[in-house]
Write a protein that holds these residues in place. Structure first.
Motif: not given
Length: 182
Positions: A54, A57-58, A61, A66-69, A92
């Motif tokens: 988590d 990812i933050e 991002t 851009q939003k990471a997965v 990303v």
């Protein structure tokens, strides 16, 4: 008029004519271009602590805009106590304007913040015109608050180009301003 990132404009005005002259292309459509930039970050201890994914990812991002997965494991590996479909990394893929904005920040702000920086190595080409750069610390990006990170992680930055050879890709990335060692 719509907003155009600085490096996107530079590509059209400076890079295309320079590469067209250097490699003697007949058409400007033959000139290689930057297709996408892929960011990958492996989080090794994510098997034991789910909160690390988590946080990664933050951070990714924030770095990329851009939003990471999360990347999940493909198979079970008993020696690493790893099970299938457990998040073990973050990725990303940046394209178009986001890609050029990230490249601009990387060249002008992040790379000069690396300790004892003398240029990036030119050994990261894969033979098909793509270049991968390894970064050992995510704290080189000014968007990351050093006080709030709980673990320093590295990441891979892959530049995917439409170049057919490594020489064309090298010249393309050099024209953008990536500081290769001399």
């Amino acid at each position: 008029m719509a907003y155009v990132p600085r490096l996107k404009g530079k590509y059209k005005e400076e890079v295309v004519p320079a590469l067209k002259e250097k490699f003697s292309y007949k058409s400007s459509m033959e000139v290689p271009k930057l297709m996408k930039i892929c960011l990958n970050q492996g989080v090794g201890n994510a098997v034991a602590d789910k909160k690390l994914i988590d946080n990664a990812i933050e951070e990714m991002t924030i770095i990329s805009g851009q939003k990471a997965v999360a990347s999940k494991s493909k198979k079970d590996i008993a020696n690493f106590k790893l099970r299938k479909n457990i998040p073990i990394g973050v990725r990303v893929t940046l394209r178009d304007n986001n890609m050029f904005e990230f490249l601009d920040r990387l060249i002008s702000v992040a790379l000069p913040r690396i300790r004892d920086f003398k240029g990036i190595n030119d050994k990261g080409f894969d033979g098909r015109g793509n270049y991968t750069l390894g970064v050992t610390e995510q704290i080189i990006f000014p968007e990351i608050n050093i006080d709030k990170i709980n673990k320093i992680l590295g990441m891979d930055i892959t530049f995917v180009t439409s170049a057919k050879t490594d020489a064309e890709a090298f010249e393309l990335l050099k024209e953008f301003g990536l500081p290769f060692k001399k």
